[in-house]
Write a protein that holds these residues in place. Structure first.
Motif, PDB file in Angstrom:
ATOM      1  N   ARG A  66       4.333   8.477 -27.170  1.00  0.00           N
ATOM      2  CA  ARG A  66       5.317   7.829 -28.048  1.00  0.00           C
ATOM      3  C   ARG A  66       5.564   8.711 -29.254  1.00  0.00           C
ATOM      4  O   ARG A  66       4.755   9.568 -29.591  1.00  0.00           O
ATOM      5  CB  ARG A  66       4.860   6.423 -28.427  1.00  0.00           C
ATOM      6  CG  ARG A  66       3.499   6.331 -29.069  1.00  0.00           C
ATOM      7  CD  ARG A  66       2.955   4.914 -28.961  1.00  0.00           C
ATOM      8  NE  ARG A  66       2.606   4.623 -27.584  1.00  0.00           N
ATOM      9  CZ  ARG A  66       2.463   3.381 -27.081  1.00  0.00           C
ATOM     10  NH1 ARG A  66       2.647   2.336 -27.858  1.00  0.00           N
ATOM     11  NH2 ARG A  66       2.157   3.194 -25.822  1.00  0.00           N
ATOM     12  N   VAL A  67       6.709   8.476 -29.900  1.00  0.00           N
ATOM     13  CA  VAL A  67       7.104   9.371 -30.980  1.00  0.00           C
ATOM     14  C   VAL A  67       7.869   8.606 -32.050  1.00  0.00           C
ATOM     15  O   VAL A  67       8.672   7.719 -31.749  1.00  0.00           O
ATOM     16  CB  VAL A  67       7.962  10.544 -30.430  1.00  0.00           C
ATOM     17  CG1 VAL A  67       9.196  10.057 -29.720  1.00  0.00           C
ATOM     18  CG2 VAL A  67       8.328  11.524 -31.535  1.00  0.00           C
ATOM     19  N   TYR A  68       7.565   8.950 -33.294  1.00  0.00           N
ATOM     20  CA  TYR A  68       8.304   8.434 -34.452  1.00  0.00           C
ATOM     21  C   TYR A  68       9.241   9.549 -34.894  1.00  0.00           C
ATOM     22  O   TYR A  68       8.803  10.664 -35.199  1.00  0.00           O
ATOM     23  CB  TYR A  68       7.345   8.062 -35.577  1.00  0.00           C
ATOM     24  CG  TYR A  68       8.038   7.546 -36.820  1.00  0.00           C
ATOM     25  CD1 TYR A  68       8.713   6.335 -36.810  1.00  0.00           C
ATOM     26  CD2 TYR A  68       8.006   8.269 -38.006  1.00  0.00           C
ATOM     27  CE1 TYR A  68       9.348   5.853 -37.947  1.00  0.00           C
ATOM     28  CE2 TYR A  68       8.630   7.797 -39.156  1.00  0.00           C
ATOM     29  CZ  TYR A  68       9.301   6.582 -39.117  1.00  0.00           C
ATOM     30  OH  TYR A  68       9.924   6.119 -40.247  1.00  0.00           O
ATOM     31  N   LEU A  69      10.523   9.245 -34.934  1.00  0.00           N
ATOM     32  CA  LEU A  69      11.551  10.263 -35.129  1.00  0.00           C
ATOM     33  C   LEU A  69      12.211  10.152 -36.493  1.00  0.00           C
ATOM     34  O   LEU A  69      12.862   9.154 -36.790  1.00  0.00           O
ATOM     35  CB  LEU A  69      12.641  10.112 -34.059  1.00  0.00           C
ATOM     36  CG  LEU A  69      12.222  10.297 -32.609  1.00  0.00           C
ATOM     37  CD1 LEU A  69      13.292   9.721 -31.693  1.00  0.00           C
ATOM     38  CD2 LEU A  69      12.008  11.777 -32.312  1.00  0.00           C
ATOM     39  N   VAL A  70      12.049  11.180 -37.313  1.00  0.00           N
ATOM     40  CA  VAL A  70      12.777  11.287 -38.572  1.00  0.00           C
ATOM     41  C   VAL A  70      13.805  12.398 -38.395  1.00  0.00           C
ATOM     42  O   VAL A  70      13.441  13.554 -38.159  1.00  0.00           O
ATOM     43  CB  VAL A  70      11.838  11.621 -39.743  1.00  0.00           C
ATOM     44  CG1 VAL A  70      12.638  11.792 -41.036  1.00  0.00           C
ATOM     45  CG2 VAL A  70      10.802  10.516 -39.913  1.00  0.00           C
ATOM     46  N   ALA A  97      10.042   5.566 -28.171  1.00  0.00           N
ATOM     47  CA  ALA A  97      10.499   6.273 -29.368  1.00  0.00           C
ATOM     48  C   ALA A  97      10.966   5.259 -30.396  1.00  0.00           C
ATOM     49  O   ALA A  97      11.638   4.282 -30.070  1.00  0.00           O
ATOM     50  CB  ALA A  97      11.631   7.238 -29.037  1.00  0.00           C
ATOM     51  N   VAL A  98      10.610   5.523 -31.643  1.00  0.00           N
ATOM     52  CA  VAL A  98      11.072   4.719 -32.772  1.00  0.00           C
ATOM     53  C   VAL A  98      11.814   5.658 -33.707  1.00  0.00           C
ATOM     54  O   VAL A  98      11.237   6.630 -34.222  1.00  0.00           O
ATOM     55  CB  VAL A  98       9.899   4.033 -33.496  1.00  0.00           C
ATOM     56  CG1 VAL A  98      10.390   3.309 -34.751  1.00  0.00           C
ATOM     57  CG2 VAL A  98       9.194   3.067 -32.553  1.00  0.00           C
ATOM     58  N   LEU A  99      13.083   5.383 -33.892  1.00  0.00           N
ATOM     59  CA  LEU A  99      13.972   6.244 -34.672  1.00  0.00           C
ATOM     60  C   LEU A  99      14.173   5.676 -36.073  1.00  0.00           C
ATOM     61  O   LEU A  99      14.459   4.490 -36.227  1.00  0.00           O
ATOM     62  CB  LEU A  99      15.325   6.359 -33.973  1.00  0.00           C
ATOM     63  CG  LEU A  99      16.485   6.987 -34.767  1.00  0.00           C
ATOM     64  CD1 LEU A  99      16.240   8.474 -34.995  1.00  0.00           C
ATOM     65  CD2 LEU A  99      17.807   6.761 -34.038  1.00  0.00           C
ATOM     66  N   LEU A 100      14.053   6.522 -37.081  1.00  0.00           N
ATOM     67  CA  LEU A 100      14.393   6.140 -38.447  1.00  0.00           C
ATOM     68  C   LEU A 100      15.872   6.421 -38.674  1.00  0.00           C
ATOM     69  O   LEU A 100      16.317   7.560 -38.609  1.00  0.00           O
ATOM     70  CB  LEU A 100      13.565   6.925 -39.459  1.00  0.00           C
ATOM     71  CG  LEU A 100      13.866   6.585 -40.928  1.00  0.00           C
ATOM     72  CD1 LEU A 100      13.386   5.185 -41.272  1.00  0.00           C
ATOM     73  CD2 LEU A 100      13.243   7.618 -41.861  1.00  0.00           C
ATOM     74  N   HIS A 116      20.991   6.806 -32.178  1.00  0.00           N
ATOM     75  CA  HIS A 116      20.775   5.374 -31.965  1.00  0.00           C
ATOM     76  C   HIS A 116      21.511   4.912 -30.703  1.00  0.00           C
ATOM     77  O   HIS A 116      20.930   4.232 -29.847  1.00  0.00           O
ATOM     78  CB  HIS A 116      21.269   4.630 -33.205  1.00  0.00           C
ATOM     79  CG  HIS A 116      21.165   3.146 -33.141  1.00  0.00           C
ATOM     80  ND1 HIS A 116      21.425   2.349 -34.237  1.00  0.00           N
ATOM     81  CD2 HIS A 116      20.866   2.276 -32.127  1.00  0.00           C
ATOM     82  CE1 HIS A 116      21.251   1.082 -33.920  1.00  0.00           C
ATOM     83  NE2 HIS A 116      20.939   1.002 -32.642  1.00  0.00           N
ATOM     84  N   GLU A 117      22.747   5.283 -30.586  1.00  0.00           N
ATOM     85  CA  GLU A 117      23.559   4.853 -29.446  1.00  0.00           C
ATOM     86  C   GLU A 117      23.006   5.378 -28.130  1.00  0.00           C
ATOM     87  O   GLU A 117      23.038   4.684 -27.102  1.00  0.00           O
ATOM     88  CB  GLU A 117      24.988   5.329 -29.645  1.00  0.00           C
ATOM     89  CG  GLU A 117      25.955   4.854 -28.583  1.00  0.00           C
ATOM     90  CD  GLU A 117      27.383   5.274 -28.887  1.00  0.00           C
ATOM     91  OE1 GLU A 117      28.267   4.413 -28.852  1.00  0.00           O
ATOM     92  OE2 GLU A 117      27.619   6.472 -29.181  1.00  0.00           O
ATOM     93  N   ALA A 118      22.474   6.601 -28.139  1.00  0.00           N
ATOM     94  CA  ALA A 118      22.007   7.228 -26.902  1.00  0.00           C
ATOM     95  C   ALA A 118      20.586   6.817 -26.517  1.00  0.00           C
ATOM     96  O   ALA A 118      20.217   6.905 -25.340  1.00  0.00           O
ATOM     97  CB  ALA A 118      22.067   8.756 -27.048  1.00  0.00           C
ATOM     98  N   LEU A 119      19.800   6.366 -27.483  1.00  0.00           N
ATOM     99  CA  LEU A 119      18.370   6.148 -27.255  1.00  0.00           C
ATOM    100  C   LEU A 119      18.060   5.193 -26.103  1.00  0.00           C
ATOM    101  O   LEU A 119      17.192   5.501 -25.271  1.00  0.00           O
ATOM    102  CB  LEU A 119      17.727   5.654 -28.556  1.00  0.00           C
ATOM    103  CG  LEU A 119      16.198   5.658 -28.628  1.00  0.00           C
ATOM    104  CD1 LEU A 119      15.635   7.033 -28.329  1.00  0.00           C
ATOM    105  CD2 LEU A 119      15.749   5.173 -30.002  1.00  0.00           C
ATOM    106  N   PRO A 120      18.736   4.036 -25.969  1.00  0.00           N
ATOM    107  CA  PRO A 120      18.394   3.135 -24.864  1.00  0.00           C
ATOM    108  C   PRO A 120      18.618   3.743 -23.482  1.00  0.00           C
ATOM    109  O   PRO A 120      17.989   3.311 -22.515  1.00  0.00           O
ATOM    110  CB  PRO A 120      19.330   1.939 -25.091  1.00  0.00           C
ATOM    111  CG  PRO A 120      19.686   1.989 -26.538  1.00  0.00           C
ATOM    112  CD  PRO A 120      19.750   3.455 -26.871  1.00  0.00           C
ATOM    113  N   GLY A 121      19.502   4.730 -23.381  1.00  0.00           N
ATOM    114  CA  GLY A 121      19.734   5.376 -22.104  1.00  0.00           C
ATOM    115  C   GLY A 121      18.734   6.463 -21.793  1.00  0.00           C
ATOM    116  O   GLY A 121      18.671   6.953 -20.661  1.00  0.00           O
TER     117      GLY A 121
END
Length: 289
Positions: A66-70, A97-100, A116-121
């Motif tokens: 897993r990754v936290y993305l800044v 993934a968790v995006l800030l 954000h828009e692309a992340l679920p795909g």
């Protein structure tokens, strides 16, 4: 919370990344703390990571799930480097993934909105944190904090517009839940403090909490843009964007509060008075020999 594998925290020396890495490590999770200089972070393994140097990406993500993305700071199109990285991370075994992002940016919007828009795909397990403006902007290295220290003034073009300012510690607390809970949120989370405050309120509360007189000086959009360009050395295009963000605040775009912090952490978000008191005490302690 469930036991996890290893979390890569991108931006582990930044405002939210450092706090997220520290909280994960304190809770016993394995953490790889990524930064351009591989700066040591207590309880974590430091790794070098540069968004613009793909050669650093493979080693950073190896062995993580897993990754936290800044996003890269100041990049108007972070998706150009972030989406290839996420595809590579997925291949390497990352599943969450968790995006800030920002409360001002919805999916498909500018900057992190495209990620954000692309992340679920890209990943089945995901969340997007959309915090309001940071309370630490008035206590850390932000221009507002510097202006308070040097001149006792906050300069904005927000008028009487209000913002649900949020503590970076509360953002990190939510990030840890989003990264480690059994089920990923699978949505975007708008994070605010417990009340919406105008910058006049910010000046008043800062004065009450510290005893240092602070005032809010109201500028026009053009005055703020010119000030940022002339005094802070910010490129004209970016200065205009920042001034426009102030104008949207004046128009009410950030005048809201949410229950997200309390719903996910089980406690209320911190007030601005609490944060100013805490952060100034920390700064004073760090300054003592």
């Amino acid at each position: 919370m469930t036991a996890t594998g290893t979390t890569l925290v991108v931006g582990a020396t930044g405002t939210t990344g450092s706090r997220t890495a520290a909280r994960l490590a304190a809770a016993g999770h394995r953490v790889r703390a990524a930064s351009r200089r591989a700066t040591p972070v207590p309880g974590a393994t430091a790794v070098r990571f540069d968004w613009y140097d793909p050669a650093t990406h493979g080693d950073a993500v190896a062995g993580t799930d897993r990754v936290y993305l800044v996003p890269p700071v100041g990049d108007p199109d972070p998706a150009a480097v972030m989406l290839p990285f996420l595809a590579r991370a997925r291949t390497a075994g990352v599943r969450r993934a968790v995006l800030l992002s920002s409360s001002a940016t919805a999916a498909g919007g500018p900057a992190a909105g495209a990620v954000h828009e692309a992340l679920p795909g890209l990943l089945d397990e995901w969340a997007v944190l959309r915090p309001s403006w940071f309370m630490q902007n008035f206590t850390g290295t932000h221009a507002h904090a510097a202006s308070i220290r040097e001149d006792g003034v906050v300069l904005t073009a927000t008028g009487s517009g209000r913002v649900g300012f949020v503590d970076a510690e509360d953002i990190a607390a939510v990030a840890v839940h989003a990264l480690t809970d059994d089920r990923a949120p699978g949505t975007d989370l708008v994070l605010t403090g417990p009340e919406a405050l105008a910058y006049d309120d910010i000046a008043r509360i800062y004065t009450e909490a510290t005893g240092r007189p602070v005032t809010h000086r109201r500028l026009t959009h053009g005055q703020l843009r010119d000030h940022l360009t002339r005094t802070a050395g910010i490129p004209a295009e970016f200065a205009a964007m920042l001034a426009t963000m102030d104008r949207t605040i004046a128009e009410g775009a950030e005048d809201r509060v949410t229950d997200t912090v309390e719903r996910l952490t089980g406690r209320p978000p911190h007030t601005f008075h609490e944060v100013v008191t805490r952060e100034t005490a920390r700064s004073a302690g760090a300054a003592r020999p």
